[in-house]
Design a protein around this motif. Structure first.
Motif, PDB file in Angstrom:
ATOM      1  N   ASP A  15       0.813  -1.221   0.000  1.00 18.47           N
ATOM      2  CA  ASP A  15       0.000   0.000   0.000  1.00 18.47           C
ATOM      3  C   ASP A  15       0.839   1.260   0.000  1.00 18.47           C
ATOM      4  OD1 ASP A  15      -2.105  -1.731   0.160  1.00 18.47           O
ATOM      5  OD2 ASP A  15      -2.589  -1.290   2.255  1.00 18.47           O
ATOM      6  N   PRO A  16       0.331   2.312  -0.656  1.00 14.75           N
ATOM      7  CA  PRO A  16       0.990   3.616  -0.524  1.00 14.75           C
ATOM      8  C   PRO A  16       1.017   4.019   0.946  1.00 14.75           C
ATOM      9  CG  PRO A  16      -0.618   3.650  -2.281  1.00 14.75           C
ATOM     10  CD  PRO A  16      -0.820   2.355  -1.526  1.00 14.75           C
ATOM     11  N   THR A  17       2.145   4.516   1.387  1.00 20.11           N
ATOM     12  CA  THR A  17       2.321   4.871   2.798  1.00 20.11           C
ATOM     13  C   THR A  17       2.439   6.370   2.956  1.00 20.11           C
ATOM     14  OG1 THR A  17       3.531   2.812   3.153  1.00 20.11           O
ATOM     15  CG2 THR A  17       3.770   4.507   4.834  1.00 20.11           C
ATOM     16  N   PRO A  18       1.492   7.014   3.658  1.00 17.16           N
ATOM     17  CA  PRO A  18       1.630   8.453   3.876  1.00 17.16           C
ATOM     18  C   PRO A  18       2.796   8.747   4.806  1.00 17.16           C
ATOM     19  CG  PRO A  18      -0.339   7.612   4.970  1.00 17.16           C
ATOM     20  CD  PRO A  18       0.288   6.466   4.241  1.00 17.16           C
ATOM     21  N   LEU A  19       3.640   9.681   4.394  1.00 14.43           N
ATOM     22  CA  LEU A  19       4.808  10.031   5.206  1.00 14.43           C
ATOM     23  C   LEU A  19       4.617  11.321   5.986  1.00 14.43           C
ATOM     24  CD1 LEU A  19       7.664   9.204   2.698  1.00 14.43           C
ATOM     25  CD2 LEU A  19       6.876   7.848   4.613  1.00 14.43           C
ATOM     26  N   VAL A  20       3.524  12.029   5.725  1.00  9.52           N
ATOM     27  CA  VAL A  20       3.292  13.275   6.451  1.00  9.52           C
ATOM     28  C   VAL A  20       1.851  13.322   6.916  1.00  9.52           C
ATOM     29  CG1 VAL A  20       5.060  14.543   5.188  1.00  9.52           C
ATOM     30  CG2 VAL A  20       2.729  14.567   4.366  1.00  9.52           C
ATOM     31  N   ALA A  21       1.616  14.083   7.978  1.00  8.36           N
ATOM     32  CA  ALA A  21       0.286  14.143   8.563  1.00  8.36           C
ATOM     33  C   ALA A  21      -0.526  15.331   8.068  1.00  8.36           C
ATOM     34  CB  ALA A  21       0.396  14.193  10.086  1.00  8.36           C
ATOM     35  N   ASP A  22       0.135  16.370   7.544  1.00  5.26           N
ATOM     36  CA  ASP A  22      -0.617  17.537   7.073  1.00  5.26           C
ATOM     37  C   ASP A  22      -0.190  17.871   5.651  1.00  5.26           C
ATOM     38  OD1 ASP A  22       1.944  18.410   7.571  1.00  5.26           O
ATOM     39  OD2 ASP A  22       1.324  20.327   8.392  1.00  5.26           O
ATOM     40  N   GLY A  23      -1.040  18.585   4.951  1.00  6.80           N
ATOM     41  CA  GLY A  23      -0.715  18.951   3.579  1.00  6.80           C
ATOM     42  C   GLY A  23      -0.777  17.734   2.674  1.00  6.80           C
ATOM     43  N   GLY A 178      17.056  20.079  17.575  1.00  2.88           N
ATOM     44  CA  GLY A 178      16.597  21.434  17.277  1.00  2.88           C
ATOM     45  C   GLY A 178      16.017  21.623  15.894  1.00  2.88           C
ATOM     46  N   ARG A 179      15.915  20.568  15.095  1.00  4.74           N
ATOM     47  CA  ARG A 179      15.379  20.698  13.739  1.00  4.74           C
ATOM     48  C   ARG A 179      14.293  19.670  13.497  1.00  4.74           C
ATOM     49  NH1 ARG A 179      19.838  20.063   9.545  1.00  4.74           N
ATOM     50  NH2 ARG A 179      18.072  20.498   8.187  1.00  4.74           N
ATOM     51  N   ALA A 180      13.231  20.083  12.801  1.00  2.00           N
ATOM     52  CA  ALA A 180      12.161  19.154  12.451  1.00  2.00           C
ATOM     53  C   ALA A 180      12.542  18.370  11.211  1.00  2.00           C
ATOM     54  CB  ALA A 180      10.866  19.927  12.202  1.00  2.00           C
ATOM     55  N   ALA A 181      11.883  17.246  11.003  1.00  2.00           N
ATOM     56  CA  ALA A 181      12.063  16.498   9.767  1.00  2.00           C
ATOM     57  C   ALA A 181      11.539  17.348   8.609  1.00  2.00           C
ATOM     58  CB  ALA A 181      11.299  15.178   9.833  1.00  2.00           C
ATOM     59  N   ALA A 182      12.062  17.092   7.408  1.00  2.00           N
ATOM     60  CA  ALA A 182      11.637  17.873   6.246  1.00  2.00           C
ATOM     61  C   ALA A 182      11.662  17.018   4.996  1.00  2.00           C
ATOM     62  CB  ALA A 182      12.550  19.087   6.054  1.00  2.00           C
ATOM     63  N   LEU A 183      10.725  17.303   4.100  1.00  2.00           N
ATOM     64  CA  LEU A 183      10.786  16.786   2.742  1.00  2.00           C
ATOM     65  C   LEU A 183      11.537  17.820   1.932  1.00  2.00           C
ATOM     66  CD1 LEU A 183       7.193  15.401   2.125  1.00  2.00           C
ATOM     67  CD2 LEU A 183       9.307  14.087   2.304  1.00  2.00           C
ATOM     68  N   VAL A 184      12.513  17.383   1.164  1.00  2.00           N
ATOM     69  CA  VAL A 184      13.365  18.311   0.419  1.00  2.00           C
ATOM     70  C   VAL A 184      13.485  17.817  -1.014  1.00  2.00           C
ATOM     71  CG1 VAL A 184      15.689  19.285   0.247  1.00  2.00           C
ATOM     72  CG2 VAL A 184      14.686  18.851   2.496  1.00  2.00           C
ATOM     73  N   CYS A 185      13.398  18.749  -1.965  1.00  2.00           N
ATOM     74  CA  CYS A 185      13.629  18.410  -3.365  1.00  2.00           C
ATOM     75  C   CYS A 185      15.043  18.845  -3.735  1.00  2.00           C
ATOM     76  CB  CYS A 185      12.618  19.109  -4.276  1.00  2.00           C
ATOM     77  SG  CYS A 185      12.943  18.811  -6.034  1.00  2.00           S
ATOM     78  N   GLY A 189      15.183  22.663  -4.763  1.00  2.00           N
ATOM     79  CA  GLY A 189      15.394  23.257  -3.452  1.00  2.00           C
ATOM     80  C   GLY A 189      14.140  23.394  -2.613  1.00  2.00           C
ATOM     81  N   TRP A 190      12.975  23.038  -3.161  1.00  2.00           N
ATOM     82  CA  TRP A 190      11.730  23.109  -2.389  1.00  2.00           C
ATOM     83  C   TRP A 190      11.874  22.278  -1.121  1.00  2.00           C
ATOM     84  CZ3 TRP A 190       8.734  18.874  -1.036  1.00  2.00           C
ATOM     85  CH2 TRP A 190       7.489  19.151  -0.477  1.00  2.00           C
ATOM     86  N   ALA A 191      11.315  22.750  -0.019  1.00  2.00           N
ATOM     87  CA  ALA A 191      11.367  22.005   1.238  1.00  2.00           C
ATOM     88  C   ALA A 191      10.119  22.291   2.049  1.00  2.00           C
ATOM     89  CB  ALA A 191      12.614  22.389   2.033  1.00  2.00           C
ATOM     90  N   ARG A 192       9.731  21.320   2.855  1.00  2.00           N
ATOM     91  CA  ARG A 192       8.608  21.518   3.768  1.00  2.00           C
ATOM     92  C   ARG A 192       8.871  20.729   5.037  1.00  2.00           C
ATOM     93  NH1 ARG A 192       3.517  19.439   1.463  1.00  2.00           N
ATOM     94  NH2 ARG A 192       3.968  17.502   2.536  1.00  2.00           N
ATOM     95  N   ARG A 193       8.743  21.397   6.182  1.00  2.00           N
ATOM     96  CA  ARG A 193       8.863  20.706   7.461  1.00  2.00           C
ATOM     97  C   ARG A 193       7.664  19.798   7.601  1.00  2.00           C
ATOM     98  NH1 ARG A 193       9.631  24.948  12.098  1.00  2.00           N
ATOM     99  NH2 ARG A 193       9.499  23.000  13.234  1.00  2.00           N
ATOM    100  N   VAL A 194       7.889  18.585   8.142  1.00  2.00           N
ATOM    101  CA  VAL A 194       6.802  17.616   8.238  1.00  2.00           C
ATOM    102  C   VAL A 194       6.871  16.841   9.537  1.00  2.00           C
ATOM    103  CG1 VAL A 194       6.550  17.274   5.752  1.00  2.00           C
ATOM    104  CG2 VAL A 194       8.170  15.888   7.010  1.00  2.00           C
ATOM    105  N   PRO A 195       5.704  16.549  10.110  1.00  2.00           N
ATOM    106  CA  PRO A 195       5.669  15.560  11.191  1.00  2.00           C
ATOM    107  C   PRO A 195       5.603  14.184  10.564  1.00  2.00           C
ATOM    108  CG  PRO A 195       3.516  16.551  10.921  1.00  2.00           C
ATOM    109  CD  PRO A 195       4.440  17.222   9.917  1.00  2.00           C
TER     110      PRO A 195
END
Length: 200
Positions: A15-23, A178-185, A189-195
């Motif tokens: 199954d596809p696995t969601p890696l983030v809770a928002d967005g 001190g840093r949140a996890a992030a998805l990064v391209c 260079g696109w990035a988004r902090r993610v839980p």
């Protein structure tokens, strides 16, 4: 291993696995990621039957693992008396493996506790091997098959040990002090902090 654990093992592999809770979540399953990794996604086609256009050769490690998983799934299906031809008709190879695993799991009732444990252990082992192949260090996790929402790239060129390789553009960078996890391209260079909510 009970039915709930069989279902969890199948979900992890298929199954596809969601890696983030928002967005908009990145939701790419392990089998899909393995299929994407075979041709480094640098060739046209479905990742399994492709033709070259000045792009890197297939990833032999991913190809060999795909062959082993494919053969193993077909063996399990035959052991569970599943007609692979009927189940797989009209499906691409990734969808066919998913369908065969689901059909085999539905017929496990008569195989006894040992058969159920063997089935579950096989599925878990394939998921682990795919995870290890795609993300051996487990520090920065590259997401095969994911597309950047900004530049729409799924792959980028990267230098690894003096070789230019095609690698996934999107990576999950883990949390650190001190840093949140992030998805990064890596392509734009696109990035988004993610839980992080799953997909380990």
């Amino acid at each position: 291993m009970d039915q709930a654990r069989i279902d969890a093992a199948l979900a992890r592999l298929c199954d596809p696995t969601p890696l983030v809770a928002d967005g908009p979540a990145v939701v790419v399953g392990l089998l899909d990621q393995l299929a994407a990794a075979i041709g480094n996604s640098g060739e046209r086609g479905d990742g399994l039957r492709s033709y070259a256009h000045s792009s890197p050769p297939i990833d032999l490690g991913a190809f060999e693992l795909w062959r082993q998983v494919d053969a193993g799934v077909r063996d399990l299906a035959a052991w569970c008396d599943v007609d692979a031809g009927a189940v797989c008709a009209g499906l691409d190879r990734v969808a066919a493996l998913r369908a065969l695993l689901r059909a085999a799991a539905a017929r496990l009732g008569g195989k006894g506790p040992e058969g159920v444990r063997w089935f579950g252990a096989s599925v878990d082992a394939w998921a682990e091997r795919i995870q290890h192949l795609l993300n051996p260090a487990r520090s920065v996790r590259r997401i095969w098959g994911a597309v950047c929402p900004h530049c729409e790239q799924s792959m980028m060129t990267s230098w690894v040990d003096d070789q230019q390789l095609r690698v996934p553009a999107i990576a999950l960078v883990p949390e650190s002090a001190g840093r949140a996890a992030a998805l990064v391209c890596g392509a734009c260079g696109w990035a988004r902090r993610v839980p992080v909510s799953g997909g380990g």
